[in-house]
Design a protein around this motif. Structure first.
Motif, PDB file in Angstrom:
ATOM      1  N   ASP A 111      42.946   9.490  -9.296  1.00 31.64           N
ATOM      2  CA  ASP A 111      44.356   9.027  -9.069  1.00 31.64           C
ATOM      3  C   ASP A 111      44.507   8.533  -7.671  1.00 31.64           C
ATOM      4  O   ASP A 111      44.909   7.453  -7.191  1.00 31.64           O
ATOM      5  N   VAL A 112      44.068   9.386  -6.724  1.00 32.81           N
ATOM      6  CA  VAL A 112      44.017   9.130  -5.264  1.00 32.81           C
ATOM      7  C   VAL A 112      43.231   7.779  -4.966  1.00 32.81           C
ATOM      8  O   VAL A 112      43.594   7.008  -4.307  1.00 32.81           O
ATOM      9  N   PHE A 113      42.070   7.926  -5.436  1.00 34.41           N
ATOM     10  CA  PHE A 113      41.192   6.769  -5.415  1.00 34.41           C
ATOM     11  C   PHE A 113      41.891   5.389  -5.626  1.00 34.41           C
ATOM     12  O   PHE A 113      41.826   4.410  -5.080  1.00 34.41           O
ATOM     13  N   MET A 114      42.509   5.657  -6.955  1.00 32.68           N
ATOM     14  CA  MET A 114      42.989   4.314  -7.364  1.00 32.68           C
ATOM     15  C   MET A 114      44.463   3.768  -6.509  1.00 32.68           C
ATOM     16  O   MET A 114      44.469   2.489  -6.189  1.00 32.68           O
ATOM     17  N   ILE A 115      44.857   4.755  -6.011  1.00 27.41           N
ATOM     18  CA  ILE A 115      46.157   4.312  -5.394  1.00 27.41           C
ATOM     19  C   ILE A 115      45.809   3.836  -3.786  1.00 27.41           C
ATOM     20  O   ILE A 115      46.217   2.476  -3.375  1.00 27.41           O
ATOM     21  N   LEU A 116      44.588   4.393  -3.202  1.00 26.87           N
ATOM     22  CA  LEU A 116      44.248   3.831  -2.037  1.00 26.87           C
ATOM     23  C   LEU A 116      43.531   2.636  -2.189  1.00 26.87           C
ATOM     24  O   LEU A 116      43.622   1.754  -0.957  1.00 26.87           O
ATOM     25  N   THR A 117      42.818   2.478  -3.211  1.00 31.81           N
ATOM     26  CA  THR A 117      42.257   1.232  -3.444  1.00 31.81           C
ATOM     27  C   THR A 117      43.343  -0.088  -3.581  1.00 31.81           C
ATOM     28  O   THR A 117      43.094  -1.084  -3.232  1.00 31.81           O
ATOM     29  N   GLY A 118      44.420   0.366  -4.037  1.00 32.08           N
ATOM     30  CA  GLY A 118      45.540  -0.526  -4.275  1.00 32.08           C
ATOM     31  C   GLY A 118      45.978  -0.947  -3.106  1.00 32.08           C
ATOM     32  O   GLY A 118      46.390  -2.118  -2.695  1.00 32.08           O
ATOM     33  N   LEU A 119      46.173   0.038  -2.014  1.00 32.89           N
ATOM     34  CA  LEU A 119      46.697  -0.223  -0.692  1.00 32.89           C
ATOM     35  C   LEU A 119      45.806  -0.906   0.013  1.00 32.89           C
ATOM     36  O   LEU A 119      46.119  -2.236   0.728  1.00 32.89           O
ATOM     37  N   ILE A 120      44.340  -1.047   0.183  1.00 32.41           N
ATOM     38  CA  ILE A 120      43.173  -1.781   0.666  1.00 32.41           C
ATOM     39  C   ILE A 120      43.369  -3.198  -0.073  1.00 32.41           C
ATOM     40  O   ILE A 120      43.449  -4.133   0.707  1.00 32.41           O
ATOM     41  N   ALA A 121      43.707  -3.274  -1.365  1.00 30.56           N
ATOM     42  CA  ALA A 121      43.693  -4.590  -1.692  1.00 30.56           C
ATOM     43  C   ALA A 121      45.083  -5.402  -1.366  1.00 30.56           C
ATOM     44  O   ALA A 121      44.898  -6.556  -1.056  1.00 30.56           O
ATOM     45  N   ASP A 122      46.077  -4.531  -1.119  1.00 30.83           N
ATOM     46  CA  ASP A 122      47.475  -5.305  -0.867  1.00 30.83           C
ATOM     47  C   ASP A 122      47.328  -5.825   0.688  1.00 30.83           C
ATOM     48  O   ASP A 122      47.774  -6.807   1.129  1.00 30.83           O
ATOM     49  N   PHE A 123      46.378  -5.100   1.615  1.00 29.98           N
ATOM     50  CA  PHE A 123      46.231  -5.585   2.863  1.00 29.98           C
ATOM     51  C   PHE A 123      44.835  -6.570   2.787  1.00 29.98           C
ATOM     52  O   PHE A 123      44.647  -7.066   4.124  1.00 29.98           O
ATOM     53  N   SER A 124      44.083  -6.713   1.958  1.00 28.73           N
ATOM     54  CA  SER A 124      43.003  -7.558   1.968  1.00 28.73           C
ATOM     55  C   SER A 124      43.315  -9.074   1.897  1.00 28.73           C
ATOM     56  O   SER A 124      44.496  -9.382   1.259  1.00 28.73           O
ATOM     57  N   LYS A 125      42.388 -10.003   2.115  1.00 26.12           N
ATOM     58  CA  LYS A 125      42.571 -11.325   1.991  1.00 26.12           C
ATOM     59  C   LYS A 125      42.319 -11.571   0.748  1.00 26.12           C
ATOM     60  O   LYS A 125      41.757 -10.844  -0.061  1.00 26.12           O
ATOM     61  N   GLU A 126      42.579 -12.880   0.165  1.00 28.58           N
ATOM     62  CA  GLU A 126      42.245 -13.384  -1.119  1.00 28.58           C
ATOM     63  C   GLU A 126      40.992 -13.172  -1.706  1.00 28.58           C
ATOM     64  O   GLU A 126      40.790 -13.202  -2.862  1.00 28.58           O
ATOM     65  N   SER A 127      40.108 -13.189  -0.486  1.00 27.37           N
ATOM     66  CA  SER A 127      38.601 -13.465  -0.970  1.00 27.37           C
ATOM     67  C   SER A 127      38.233 -12.127  -1.426  1.00 27.37           C
ATOM     68  O   SER A 127      37.041 -11.906  -2.378  1.00 27.37           O
ATOM     69  N   THR A 128      38.538 -10.988  -1.222  1.00 26.99           N
ATOM     70  CA  THR A 128      38.265  -9.616  -1.391  1.00 26.99           C
ATOM     71  C   THR A 128      39.588  -8.756  -2.185  1.00 26.99           C
ATOM     72  O   THR A 128      38.998  -7.716  -2.651  1.00 26.99           O
ATOM     73  N   HIS A 129      40.718  -9.343  -2.246  1.00 28.57           N
ATOM     74  CA  HIS A 129      41.521  -8.138  -2.861  1.00 28.57           C
ATOM     75  C   HIS A 129      41.389  -7.867  -4.320  1.00 28.57           C
ATOM     76  O   HIS A 129      41.817  -6.637  -4.898  1.00 28.57           O
ATOM     77  N   ILE A 131      38.644  -7.373  -5.646  1.00 29.84           N
ATOM     78  CA  ILE A 131      37.351  -6.565  -5.758  1.00 29.84           C
ATOM     79  C   ILE A 131      38.065  -5.097  -5.549  1.00 29.84           C
ATOM     80  O   ILE A 131      37.712  -4.267  -6.642  1.00 29.84           O
ATOM     81  N   TRP A 132      38.999  -4.812  -4.806  1.00 28.32           N
ATOM     82  CA  TRP A 132      39.648  -3.565  -4.436  1.00 28.32           C
ATOM     83  C   TRP A 132      40.576  -3.143  -5.673  1.00 28.32           C
ATOM     84  O   TRP A 132      40.821  -2.143  -6.335  1.00 28.32           O
ATOM     85  N   TYR A 133      41.288  -4.316  -6.254  1.00 29.52           N
ATOM     86  CA  TYR A 133      42.064  -4.044  -7.444  1.00 29.52           C
ATOM     87  C   TYR A 133      41.299  -3.912  -8.656  1.00 29.52           C
ATOM     88  O   TYR A 133      41.638  -2.848  -9.325  1.00 29.52           O
ATOM     89  N   GLY A 134      40.027  -4.166  -8.871  1.00 31.67           N
ATOM     90  CA  GLY A 134      39.317  -3.978  -9.820  1.00 31.67           C
ATOM     91  C   GLY A 134      38.718  -2.390  -9.945  1.00 31.67           C
ATOM     92  O   GLY A 134      38.513  -1.912 -10.877  1.00 31.67           O
ATOM     93  N   LEU A 135      38.298  -2.101  -8.688  1.00 27.04           N
ATOM     94  CA  LEU A 135      37.959  -0.505  -8.476  1.00 27.04           C
ATOM     95  C   LEU A 135      39.090   0.233  -9.036  1.00 27.04           C
ATOM     96  O   LEU A 135      38.679   1.213  -9.604  1.00 27.04           O
ATOM     97  N   GLY A 136      40.378  -0.131  -8.511  1.00 25.98           N
ATOM     98  CA  GLY A 136      41.560   0.585  -8.759  1.00 25.98           C
ATOM     99  C   GLY A 136      41.655   0.608 -10.359  1.00 25.98           C
ATOM    100  O   GLY A 136      41.937   1.659 -11.009  1.00 25.98           O
ATOM    101  N   VAL A 137      41.496  -0.327 -11.109  1.00 24.82           N
ATOM    102  CA  VAL A 137      41.590  -0.412 -12.441  1.00 24.82           C
ATOM    103  C   VAL A 137      40.606   0.454 -13.314  1.00 24.82           C
ATOM    104  O   VAL A 137      41.023   1.238 -14.209  1.00 24.82           O
ATOM    105  N   ILE A 138      39.173   0.583 -12.804  1.00 25.70           N
ATOM    106  CA  ILE A 138      38.243   1.484 -13.338  1.00 25.70           C
ATOM    107  C   ILE A 138      38.749   3.059 -13.067  1.00 25.70           C
ATOM    108  O   ILE A 138      38.595   3.727 -13.951  1.00 25.70           O
TER     109      ILE A 138
END
Length: 232
Positions: A111-129, A131-138
């Motif tokens: 769960d903590v991994f999911m939330i933190l990857t979501g935070l990183i995704a929100d601050f990421s550029k369109e080219s990478t966000h 990827i982090w979203y997908g990790l959170g979904v996993i």
């Protein structure tokens, strides 16, 4: 942030405060339900309300040219979502004297991994966000696996009534948790199909049901289980 958004977040704060006070009231007559169950239910809306208050005051967000990052949401989720999973796990293990620490650790870590990857995704550029979203979904899929297999098996072993209550609460929480990444993906943080106000409304309405609504359903169900056991 416009006035409508501020009002929505203040409304959310009031709902969370009302929820916390209601659970405090219930805790005065536990009816056989352990005190930590009530404590979890009280902490969740208290913490969440405080996080959203910072948004209402214009502090828990960062306005960027293309979108607004509501980082206070992640401050909320990184505490409250593990607590929700703990509450659900404790429901499955309601009659277990020793709690399964491996399952609890797996749930919290994922769960903590999911939330933190979501935070990183929100601050990421369109080219990478994404990827982090997908990790959170996993991570979410891992959580749902634990909820619907190991934990369900434990609840089933506790008898028909506990099994029925657990499945009801697990289905309730699952239905709302699946909507979180959906709204995120459709909103400005994801592919941008939904406007920011739709995103704001979604992340105000969903937590009300998935936090206060879940705790009401769970606590009253556990109280009924204890009452039935006492009667027998």
């Amino acid at each position: 942030m416009n006035n409508s958004s501020s009002i929505l977040h203040l409304f959310y704060v009031l709902v969370m405060l009302s929820g916390a006070l209601y659970f405090l009231y219930l805790s005065r007559r536990r009816k056989g339900v352990p005190g930590f169950e009530y404590m979890i239910a009280i902490i969740i809306p208290t913490w969440s309300g405080a996080a959203y208050l910072s948004i209402a005051l214009g502090q828990g967000l960062l306005e960027q040219p293309d979108k607004t990052v509501y980082f206070a949401r992640y401050i909320d989720w990184v505490v409250t979502t593990p607590l929700l999973l703990l509450a659900l796990a404790f429901t499955a293990m309601f009659y277990e004297k020793k709690k399964n620490k491996t399952i609890l650790f797996t749930l919290i870590t994922a769960d903590v991994f999911m939330i933190l990857t979501g935070l990183i995704a929100d601050f990421s550029k369109e080219s990478t966000h994404l990827i982090w979203y997908g990790l959170g979904v996993i991570a979410l899929l891992i959580i749902l696996y634990v909820v619907w297999y190991p934990l369900r098996s434990i609840a089933d072993a506790g008898g028909h009534e506990l099994s029925k209550h657990y499945k009801r609460t697990a289905a309730y929480l699952t239905s709302f948790w699946v909507l979180y990444p959906t709204i995120w993906l459709l909103g400005p943080s994801g592919i941008g199909l939904a406007q920011e106000m739709v995103d704001v409304i979604g992340f105000v309405v969903l937590p009300i049901f998935s936090k206060v609504g879940f705790s009401i359903l769970d606590l009253h169900g556990l109280r009924k289980l204890r009452e039935a056991a006492t009667t027998v």
